[in-house]
Design an enzyme around this catalytic site. Structure first.
Site, mmCIF file in Angstrom:
data_model
loop_
_atom_site.group_PDB
_atom_site.id
_atom_site.type_symbol
_atom_site.label_atom_id
_atom_site.label_comp_id
_atom_site.label_asym_id
_atom_site.label_seq_id
_atom_site.Cartn_x
_atom_site.Cartn_y
_atom_site.Cartn_z
ATOM 1 N N ALA A 86 0.811 -1.224 0.000
ATOM 2 C CA ALA A 86 0.000 0.000 0.000
ATOM 3 C C ALA A 86 0.841 1.269 0.000
ATOM 4 O O ALA A 86 1.817 1.368 0.741
ATOM 5 C CB ALA A 86 -0.917 0.012 1.220
ATOM 6 N N LEU A 107 10.246 1.706 0.789
ATOM 7 C CA LEU A 107 10.533 2.355 -0.484
ATOM 8 C C LEU A 107 11.446 3.559 -0.335
ATOM 9 O O LEU A 107 12.280 3.817 -1.205
ATOM 10 C CB LEU A 107 9.234 2.707 -1.194
ATOM 11 C CG LEU A 107 8.419 1.466 -1.577
ATOM 12 C CD1 LEU A 107 7.066 1.851 -2.138
ATOM 13 C CD2 LEU A 107 9.167 0.569 -2.546
ATOM 14 N N THR A 110 5.049 0.899 6.922
ATOM 15 C CA THR A 110 6.091 -0.053 6.520
ATOM 16 C C THR A 110 6.477 0.145 5.059
ATOM 17 O O THR A 110 7.667 0.134 4.717
ATOM 18 C CB THR A 110 5.644 -1.498 6.777
ATOM 19 O OG1 THR A 110 5.315 -1.630 8.161
ATOM 20 C CG2 THR A 110 6.745 -2.490 6.435
ATOM 21 N N CYS A 111 5.505 0.346 4.192
ATOM 22 C CA CYS A 111 5.804 0.545 2.762
ATOM 23 C C CYS A 111 6.590 1.834 2.551
ATOM 24 O O CYS A 111 7.514 1.880 1.745
ATOM 25 C CB CYS A 111 4.529 0.571 1.936
ATOM 26 S SG CYS A 111 3.673 -1.020 1.907
ATOM 27 N N THR A 112 6.236 2.872 3.287
ATOM 28 C CA THR A 112 6.970 4.132 3.182
ATOM 29 C C THR A 112 8.417 3.928 3.611
ATOM 30 O O THR A 112 9.344 4.352 2.906
ATOM 31 C CB THR A 112 6.296 5.229 4.028
ATOM 32 O OG1 THR A 112 4.968 5.435 3.536
ATOM 33 C CG2 THR A 112 7.073 6.534 3.969
#
Length: 156
Positions: free
Chosen positions: A46, A56, A51-53
């Site tokens: 997402a 990436l 966590t994705c932020t």
């Protein structure tokens, strides 16, 4: 679960966006056009999740390290390009973010998580188009560090 190391990575063409200097550039990305150098495919659940932020942004910070090994890094998510673009500009994510809105690439790589989208996964595709290494998370709360992926790249 899904694909195994040593098999040809499923080819795909997806729309993507890459932000550089605060400006978003959209284009299509085709995996088979990258033959001749490795590609890291980072599937993430997402845009805008914590966590994705973190994942990436950490990969973006190390893009020069990946480039030294001749590799490109692509993020792939189920969100549309507008979502990816907003996320990339806000968080200064500079690697290309590809939109797999219909989930066909997620399905081809065998990482669908029914009801939740996809499993956080990293696939290292060699210059020959074969899957050289992969990590598919059972639960998406953690991710492989840029350093650990770079170590796998260095083994190629």
């Amino acid at each position: 679960m899904g694909l195994h190391e040593g098999v040809v990575a499923p080819d795909f063409t997806l729309p993507g966006v890459q932000v550089k200097d605060g400006y978003a550039r959209r284009k299509t990305y085709t995996l088979s056009e990258q033959r001749g150098h490795p590609v890291v495919l980072a599937f993430y659940p997402a845009d805008e999740s914590a966590t994705c932020t973190a994942q990436l942004c950490s990969y973006s910070e190390k893009l020069a390290d990946f480039a030294q090994l001749g590799a490109e890094v692509w993020g792939i998510g189920l969100q549309d390009l507008a979502s990816h673009e907003t996320f990339a500009i806000k968080e200064d994510v500079t690697l290309p973010l590809l939109s797999d809105a219909d989930g066909r690439v997620v399905d081809a790589y065998g990482i669908r998580l029914p009801g939740l989208g996809l499993r956080r996964s990293v696939f290292l595709i060699g210059a020959d188009g074969l899957i050289k290494w992969k990590h598919v998370a059972l639960v998406g709360a953690t991710f492989r560090s840029a350093t650990s992926i770079r170590e796998q790249l260095a083994k190629l």
